[in-house]
Design an enzyme around this catalytic site. Structure first.
Site, PDB file in Angstrom:
ATOM      1  N   HIS A 103       0.609  -0.921  -0.126  1.00 59.32           N
ATOM      2  CA  HIS A 103      -0.057   0.068  -0.132  1.00 59.32           C
ATOM      3  C   HIS A 103       1.026   1.632   0.208  1.00 59.32           C
ATOM      4  O   HIS A 103       2.050   1.883   0.042  1.00 59.32           O
ATOM      5  CB  HIS A 103      -1.035  -0.135   1.352  1.00 59.32           C
ATOM      6  CG  HIS A 103      -0.319  -0.181   2.841  1.00 59.32           C
ATOM      7  ND1 HIS A 103       0.599  -0.845   2.712  1.00 59.32           N
ATOM      8  CD2 HIS A 103       0.132   1.090   3.109  1.00 59.32           C
ATOM      9  CE1 HIS A 103       1.144  -0.533   4.070  1.00 59.32           C
ATOM     10  NE2 HIS A 103       0.848   1.259   4.648  1.00 59.32           N
ATOM     11  N   ASP A 105       0.228   5.350   2.218  1.00 53.72           N
ATOM     12  CA  ASP A 105      -0.212   5.411   2.744  1.00 53.72           C
ATOM     13  C   ASP A 105      -0.879   6.521   2.936  1.00 53.72           C
ATOM     14  O   ASP A 105      -1.665   7.724   2.080  1.00 53.72           O
ATOM     15  CB  ASP A 105       0.290   6.049   3.943  1.00 53.72           C
ATOM     16  CG  ASP A 105       1.104   5.063   4.827  1.00 53.72           C
ATOM     17  OD1 ASP A 105       0.971   3.552   5.314  1.00 53.72           O
ATOM     18  OD2 ASP A 105       2.367   5.179   5.625  1.00 53.72           O
ATOM     19  N   HIS A 258       4.826   0.028   0.150  1.00 53.12           N
ATOM     20  CA  HIS A 258       5.323  -0.748   0.848  1.00 53.12           C
ATOM     21  C   HIS A 258       4.589  -1.471   2.225  1.00 53.12           C
ATOM     22  O   HIS A 258       3.404  -1.500   1.586  1.00 53.12           O
ATOM     23  CB  HIS A 258       6.112   0.203   2.369  1.00 53.12           C
ATOM     24  CG  HIS A 258       4.740   1.538   2.946  1.00 53.12           C
ATOM     25  ND1 HIS A 258       4.070   2.327   2.300  1.00 53.12           N
ATOM     26  CD2 HIS A 258       4.038   0.669   4.393  1.00 53.12           C
ATOM     27  CE1 HIS A 258       3.735   3.006   3.205  1.00 53.12           C
ATOM     28  NE2 HIS A 258       3.432   1.907   4.361  1.00 53.12           N
ATOM     29  N   ARG A 273       5.039   6.622  14.135  1.00 51.05           N
ATOM     30  CA  ARG A 273       5.202   7.310  12.666  1.00 51.05           C
ATOM     31  C   ARG A 273       4.383   9.034  12.506  1.00 51.05           C
ATOM     32  O   ARG A 273       4.083   8.916  13.098  1.00 51.05           O
ATOM     33  CB  ARG A 273       4.433   6.871  11.700  1.00 51.05           C
ATOM     34  CG  ARG A 273       4.012   6.741  10.102  1.00 51.05           C
ATOM     35  CD  ARG A 273       3.050   6.131   9.314  1.00 51.05           C
ATOM     36  NE  ARG A 273       2.126   7.083   9.403  1.00 51.05           N
ATOM     37  CZ  ARG A 273       0.985   6.026   8.807  1.00 51.05           C
ATOM     38  NH1 ARG A 273       0.339   4.665   8.021  1.00 51.05           N
ATOM     39  NH2 ARG A 273      -0.543   6.843   7.997  1.00 51.05           N
TER      40      ARG A 273
HETATM   41  O1  LIG Z   1       5.575  -1.669  10.586  1.00 47.45           O
HETATM   42  C1  LIG Z   1       5.805  -1.043   9.105  1.00 47.45           C
HETATM   43  O2  LIG Z   1       6.919  -1.481   9.009  1.00 47.45           O
HETATM   44  C2  LIG Z   1       5.580  -0.772   8.025  1.00 47.45           C
HETATM   45  C3  LIG Z   1       3.414   0.077   8.398  1.00 47.45           C
HETATM   46  C4  LIG Z   1       2.616   0.771   8.004  1.00 47.45           C
HETATM   47  O3  LIG Z   1       2.063   0.824   7.041  1.00 47.45           O
HETATM   48  C5  LIG Z   1       3.452   2.294   7.538  1.00 47.45           C
HETATM   49  O4  LIG Z   1       3.769   2.676   8.880  1.00 47.45           O
HETATM   50  O5  LIG Z   1       3.005   2.808   6.785  1.00 47.45           O
HETATM   51 FE   LIG Z   2       1.585   2.205   6.141  1.00 47.61          FE
END
Ligand SMILES: O=C(O)CCC(=O)C(=O)O
Ligand SMILES: [Fe+2]
Length: 282
Positions: A103, A105, A258, A273
Site C-alpha cells: 500500500h 499510506d 510498502h 510514525r
Molecule cells: O510497520 C511497518 O513496517 C510499516 C507500517 C506501515 O505501513 C506504515 O507505517 O505506514
Molecule cells: Fe503504511
C-alpha cells in the site's frame, strides 16, 4: 575557514532502483531549511532513505517531520499521548499488523501524504522487516500499450477497504471508526500520477485502498487491478530493510508502496510514525 570539518550528508544506494542509507546527520537536532531541501532532493531520487542510530523522542520526531511540511493526524490508528501527530504501531500476538498488504499510506483522502517518517522503537529478535517498492520503476516496466491504456484512467480509493467495520467493532474504537468513515468518503485519483517534484510518472493504485478503476466493467477493473497489484510487488522494484532499534525510514509516499512483513509473532514490535501532508495527485 571553519577549523572543524562540517558533517557531510552521505547517501549510499542500497540497489539500482530504490533505497539509500544516509549518514552524516543527527535527526534529533533542528533541521535547517538547507538540510531539509537536501534530504527532500535525496528522497525524490532514492524514494526511501534509511538513517541509523537516531534515537528520537516524539517531540524530536515531530519536529524533524515538520521540517518537510504540515503533519497529518491519522483518523483511526492510536498516537503517543499528547502527540497526535505521532502514530503508534504496537503490534504483537494480540494486535498483529494490518500492514501486511502492499500500500501507499492514506490514499483515501483528497491529498494523500507526501512523506512518511517511521522510527523503530522495539524490534523482534528477527523478522519484522519492511519492504518498499518503486512505483516509478513499476510504471516504467509496464508495456507501452498497457501504459497508454492506464494513463487517462481514474480509480476509486476507499477507506473501508483497509479499515473494515468488523475490525473496528469494539466499544471506544467503533465510535472513532464511524467518525472517520463519515469524514472520509471514497475519493478518486489518477491511476498514473506525475510526481510534483521530478515529473516522473508513477503507478498510483494500491491493494489497501483502491477499489475500482472508473469506466471499466467490474470484471475488467478487478482483473487489471490484480495485474497491477502483483506487478508492484515484483522484487526487481523493491528494497527490504531489517530494522534495528532507533533506525528511521523516510519514504516518498507519492512514488512508493510498502509492506510490513508479518513474520515475527509471538514477538512484538513498536514503531512511531510521523506523516507529512501532500498534494492532490495529478
Ligand atoms: O510497520 C511497518 O513496517 C510499516 C507500517 C506501515 O505501513 C506504515 O507505517 O505506514
Ligand atoms: Fe503504511
Amino acid at each position: 575557514m571553519p577549523d572543524v570539518a562540517l558533517p557531510v550528508l552521505t547517501a549510499t544506494p542500497l540497489g539500482p532502483t530504490i533505497g539509500a542509507r544516509v549518514g552524516g546527520i543527527d535527526l534529533a537536532r533542528p533541521l535547517t531549511a538547507e538540510t531539509a531541501a537536501e534530504l527532500a532532493a535525496l528522497l525524490v531520487r532514492h524514494q526511501v532513505l534509511f538513517f541509523e542510530n537516531q534515537p528520537l523522542t516524539p517531540a524530536q520526531q515531530r519536529a524533524f517531520a515538520a521540517g518537510f511540511g504540515p503533519l497529518h493526524v491519522h483518523p483511526v490508528y492510536p498516537s503517543v499521548p499528547d502527540f497526535p501527530e505521532i502514530m503508534v504501531l504496537d503490534t504483537g500476538p494480540h494486535n498483529p499488523t494490518d500492514n501486511d498488504v502492499w500500500h501507499t499510506d492514506v490514499t483515501f483522502v483528497e491529498a494523500p501524504p507526501a512523506i512518511v517518517a517511521l522510527s523503530a522503537k522495539k524490534v523482534p529478535p528477527s523478522g519484522g522487516d519492511t519492504v518498499w517498492s518503486s512505483a516509478f520503476a513499476a510504471y516504467e516496466a509496464l508495456s507501452e500499450p498497457l501504459r497508454r491504456l492506464l494513463e487517462p484512467l481514474h480509480a476509486v480509493h476507499d477507506f473501508t477497504r483497509s479499515f473494515p467495520e468488523w475490525r473496528h467493532d469494539k466499544p471506544g474504537i467503533r465510535e472513532r471508526w464511524l467518525e472517520a468513515r463519515a469524514k472520509n468518503p471514497a475519493r478518486t485519483h489518477p491511476v498514473v500520477r506525475t510526481h510534483p517534484v521530478n515529473g516522473r510518472k508513477a503507478l498510483f493504485v494500491n491493494e489497501n485502498f483502491t477499489a475500482a478503476i472508473l469506466g471499466l466493467s467490474p470484471r475488467e477493473s478487478d482483473g487489471i487491478l490484480r495485474i497491477l497489484f502483483d506487478h508492484v510487488a515484483r522484487p526487481e522494484f523493491t528494497v527490504r530493510w531489517q530494522w534495528k532499534p532507533d533506525d528511521l525510514a523516510l519514504w516518498d509516499n507519492r512514488s512508493t508502496q510498502h509492506y510490513a512483513v508479518n513474520d515475527y509473532l509471538p514477538h512484538s514490535r513498536l514503531m512511531h510514525r510521523a506523516t507529512v501532508l501532500g498534494d492532490r495527485p495529478v
